[in-house]
Design an enzyme around this catalytic site. Structure first.
Site, PDB file in Angstrom:
ATOM      1  N   GLU A   1      -3.901   4.596   2.884  1.00 31.87           N
ATOM      2  CA  GLU A   1      -3.017   3.629   2.218  1.00 31.87           C
ATOM      3  C   GLU A   1      -3.694   3.113   0.958  1.00 31.87           C
ATOM      4  O   GLU A   1      -4.816   2.639   1.017  1.00 31.87           O
ATOM      5  CB  GLU A   1      -2.707   2.404   3.053  1.00 31.87           C
TER       6      GLU A   1
ATOM      7  N   THR B   1       0.848  -1.198   0.000  1.00 36.22           N
ATOM      8  CA  THR B   1       0.000   0.000   0.000  1.00 36.22           C
ATOM      9  C   THR B   1       0.875   1.236   0.000  1.00 36.22           C
ATOM     10  O   THR B   1       1.728   1.393   0.868  1.00 36.22           O
ATOM     11  CB  THR B   1      -0.939   0.043   1.224  1.00 36.22           C
TER      12      THR B   1
ATOM     13  N   ASN C   1       1.422   4.756   0.961  1.00 40.26           N
ATOM     14  CA  ASN C   1       0.860   5.669   1.964  1.00 40.26           C
ATOM     15  C   ASN C   1       1.111   7.110   1.536  1.00 40.26           C
ATOM     16  O   ASN C   1       2.198   7.427   1.045  1.00 40.26           O
ATOM     17  CB  ASN C   1       1.506   5.424   3.331  1.00 40.26           C
TER      18      ASN C   1
HETATM   19  N1  RBF Z   1      -6.988  -3.122   8.100  1.00 40.69           N
HETATM   20  C1  RBF Z   1      -7.874  -3.468   9.081  1.00 40.69           C
HETATM   21  O1  RBF Z   1      -7.520  -3.533  10.236  1.00 40.69           O
HETATM   22  N2  RBF Z   1      -9.179  -3.759   8.775  1.00 40.69           N
HETATM   23  C2  RBF Z   1      -9.659  -3.720   7.510  1.00 40.69           C
HETATM   24  O2  RBF Z   1     -10.856  -3.970   7.295  1.00 40.69           O
HETATM   25  C3  RBF Z   1      -8.741  -3.377   6.444  1.00 40.69           C
HETATM   26  N3  RBF Z   1      -9.139  -3.364   5.150  1.00 40.69           N
HETATM   27  C4  RBF Z   1      -8.258  -3.008   4.179  1.00 40.69           C
HETATM   28  C5  RBF Z   1      -8.676  -2.992   2.851  1.00 40.69           C
HETATM   29  C6  RBF Z   1      -7.813  -2.621   1.845  1.00 40.69           C
HETATM   30  C7  RBF Z   1      -8.283  -2.595   0.426  1.00 40.69           C
HETATM   31  C8  RBF Z   1      -6.472  -2.269   2.155  1.00 40.69           C
HETATM   32  C9  RBF Z   1      -5.519  -1.859   1.071  1.00 40.69           C
HETATM   33  C10 RBF Z   1      -6.047  -2.296   3.466  1.00 40.69           C
HETATM   34  C11 RBF Z   1      -6.923  -2.666   4.486  1.00 40.69           C
HETATM   35  N4  RBF Z   1      -6.519  -2.713   5.813  1.00 40.69           N
HETATM   36  C12 RBF Z   1      -7.401  -3.064   6.805  1.00 40.69           C
HETATM   37  C13 RBF Z   1      -5.178  -2.232   6.192  1.00 40.69           C
HETATM   38  C14 RBF Z   1      -4.142  -3.308   6.310  1.00 40.69           C
HETATM   39  O3  RBF Z   1      -4.199  -3.822   7.621  1.00 40.69           O
HETATM   40  C15 RBF Z   1      -2.798  -2.588   6.035  1.00 40.69           C
HETATM   41  O4  RBF Z   1      -2.703  -2.325   4.669  1.00 40.69           O
HETATM   42  C16 RBF Z   1      -1.596  -3.330   6.506  1.00 40.69           C
HETATM   43  O5  RBF Z   1      -1.635  -3.444   7.883  1.00 40.69           O
HETATM   44  C17 RBF Z   1      -0.322  -2.579   6.166  1.00 40.69           C
HETATM   45  O6  RBF Z   1      -0.229  -1.351   6.809  1.00 40.69           O
HETATM   46  P1  ADP Z   2       4.939   0.797   3.806  1.00 38.22           P
HETATM   47  O1  ADP Z   2       4.578   0.273   5.160  1.00 38.22           O
HETATM   48  O2  ADP Z   2       6.205   1.593   3.813  1.00 38.22           O
HETATM   49  O3  ADP Z   2       3.810   1.551   3.136  1.00 38.22           O
HETATM   50  P2  ADP Z   2       4.284  -1.483   2.128  1.00 38.22           P
HETATM   51  O4  ADP Z   2       4.673  -2.892   2.468  1.00 38.22           O
HETATM   52  O5  ADP Z   2       2.841  -1.092   2.293  1.00 38.22           O
HETATM   53  O6  ADP Z   2       5.235  -0.514   2.931  1.00 38.22           O
HETATM   54  O7  ADP Z   2       4.749  -1.240   0.633  1.00 38.22           O
HETATM   55  C1  ADP Z   2       4.407  -0.027   0.019  1.00 38.22           C
HETATM   56  C2  ADP Z   2       5.328   0.379  -1.109  1.00 38.22           C
HETATM   57  O8  ADP Z   2       5.356  -0.628  -2.129  1.00 38.22           O
HETATM   58  C3  ADP Z   2       4.763   1.601  -1.789  1.00 38.22           C
HETATM   59  O9  ADP Z   2       5.181   2.813  -1.141  1.00 38.22           O
HETATM   60  C4  ADP Z   2       5.329   1.492  -3.184  1.00 38.22           C
HETATM   61  O10 ADP Z   2       6.596   2.112  -3.239  1.00 38.22           O
HETATM   62  C5  ADP Z   2       5.507  -0.023  -3.398  1.00 38.22           C
HETATM   63  N1  ADP Z   2       4.497  -0.638  -4.291  1.00 38.22           N
HETATM   64  C6  ADP Z   2       4.809  -1.561  -5.245  1.00 38.22           C
HETATM   65  N2  ADP Z   2       3.713  -1.978  -5.903  1.00 38.22           N
HETATM   66  C7  ADP Z   2       2.654  -1.297  -5.365  1.00 38.22           C
HETATM   67  C8  ADP Z   2       1.238  -1.297  -5.644  1.00 38.22           C
HETATM   68  N3  ADP Z   2       0.708  -2.073  -6.604  1.00 38.22           N
HETATM   69  N4  ADP Z   2       0.453  -0.481  -4.909  1.00 38.22           N
HETATM   70  C9  ADP Z   2       0.987   0.301  -3.932  1.00 38.22           C
HETATM   71  N5  ADP Z   2       2.308   0.337  -3.619  1.00 38.22           N
HETATM   72  C10 ADP Z   2       3.152  -0.445  -4.334  1.00 38.22           C
HETATM   73 MG    MG Z   3       1.820   0.880   3.058  1.00 37.63          MG
END
Ligand code: RBF
Ligand code: ADP
Ligand code: MG
Length: 223
Positions: A132, A44, A46
């Site tokens: 995110e 994700t 951020n």
């Molecule tokens: N985190 C939660 O605790 N509950 C959720 O329902 C939840 N839904 C998510 C749905 C999407 C599409 C995404 C991208 C993230 C979601 N997350 C949720 C956040 C997830 O826990 C987080 O991306 C990871 O912890 C990394 O920071």
């Molecule tokens: P962080 O906790 O630092 O956000 P993540 O494990 O969520 O780390 O990874 C996020 C990083 O991965 C983004 O900042 C981006 O540089 C890279 N990335 C690669 N592919 C994707 C994608 N499809 N969507 C979002 N981020 C992506």
């Molecule tokens: Mg992230």
């Protein structure tokens, strides 16, 4: 906790986005919680939450979908120049006259469908709100520092707590499919064209971002 039962394959009205959508958000891609969502197959990107708290302070936490405009110009690791943030790739770039043989070259500016979480991740009990964005595209490498424009077009569901990481990931997978399907409708596709395309690919706000400060902050967070 996530309610039992099947999920709706679509989110948002068939006729197209309704108020408060579309919602515009911009920001540089910053470091997140570093929980390894990448390892779960759901990286994700951020972005800072300040924009949202200024323009839509009352927007409910939850899972949303929309289009993302991305510029890799401010992001050396993504454009193949040398970088200390990309751990997975060699940082030697070929001479500019020689096309890279095997590595896919990402365009500097692109538009993609995306699914995003706005809120506190109840499964992880975060104390700060985050935005995110999981972009529905396979990128060959990270793009921290890239400029990102986000047009939020609809709401999918509230955030839930889960019994396990697997249950969370399974639901996020469904969110990706719901977002892709929902955005494929003609009434939503129009938000990646014309004046919306112009907005999604306008990164002039980046001129006011202190990129050196941002880089310093990112390096500090890595320690
Ligand atoms: N985190 C939660 O605790 N509950 C959720 O329902 C939840 N839904 C998510 C749905 C999407 C599409 C995404 C991208 C993230 C979601 N997350 C949720 C956040 C997830 O826990 C987080 O991306 C990871 O912890 C990394 O920071
Ligand atoms: P962080 O906790 O630092 O956000 P993540 O494990 O969520 O780390 O990874 C996020 C990083 O991965 C983004 O900042 C981006 O540089 C890279 N990335 C690669 N592919 C994707 C994608 N499809 N969507 C979002 N981020 C992506
Ligand atoms: Mg992230």
């Amino acid at each position: 906790m996530r309610p039992d039962g099947p999920r709706d394959p679509y989110a948002g009205p068939e006729a197209g986005p309704e108020a408060p959508f579309p919602i515009k958000l911009c920001g540089p891609v910053i470091k997140g919680f570093g929980r390894g969502s990448r390892e779960l197959g759901i990286p994700t990107a951020n972005i800072p939450t300040e924009g949202l708290s200024t323009t839509h302070p009352d927007l409910p936490s939850g899972i949303y979908y929309g289009f993302v405009g991305l510029s890799l110009k401010s992001c050396p690791s993504a454009t193949g120049a040398s970088s200390s943030t990309s751990g997975s790739d060699s940082t030697t770039s070929p001479p500019s006259s020689t096309p890279a043989a095997s590595t896919a070259v990402e365009p500097i500016i692109s538009i993609h469908p995306a699914v995003l979480s706005i809120g506190y991740n109840p499964f992880y009990k975060n104390t700060v709100r985050s935005v995110e964005i999981h972009i529905l595209h396979d990128f060959p490498r990270d793009f921290y520092g890239a400029a990102l424009n986000l047009l939020v077009l609809g709401y999918i569901r509230p955030e839930y707590d889960y019994v396990s990481v697997d249950a969370l990931v399974e639901d996020i997978r469904i969110d990706c499919a719901v977002a892709a399907r929902s955005l494929d409708r003609a009434t939503y596709q129009r938000f990646r064209r014309d004046e919306w395309e112009a907005w999604l690919t306008d990164f002039s706000w980046m001129d006011n971002v202190d990129t050196h400060k941002l880089e310093r902050e990112m390096l500090n967070q890595k320690e």
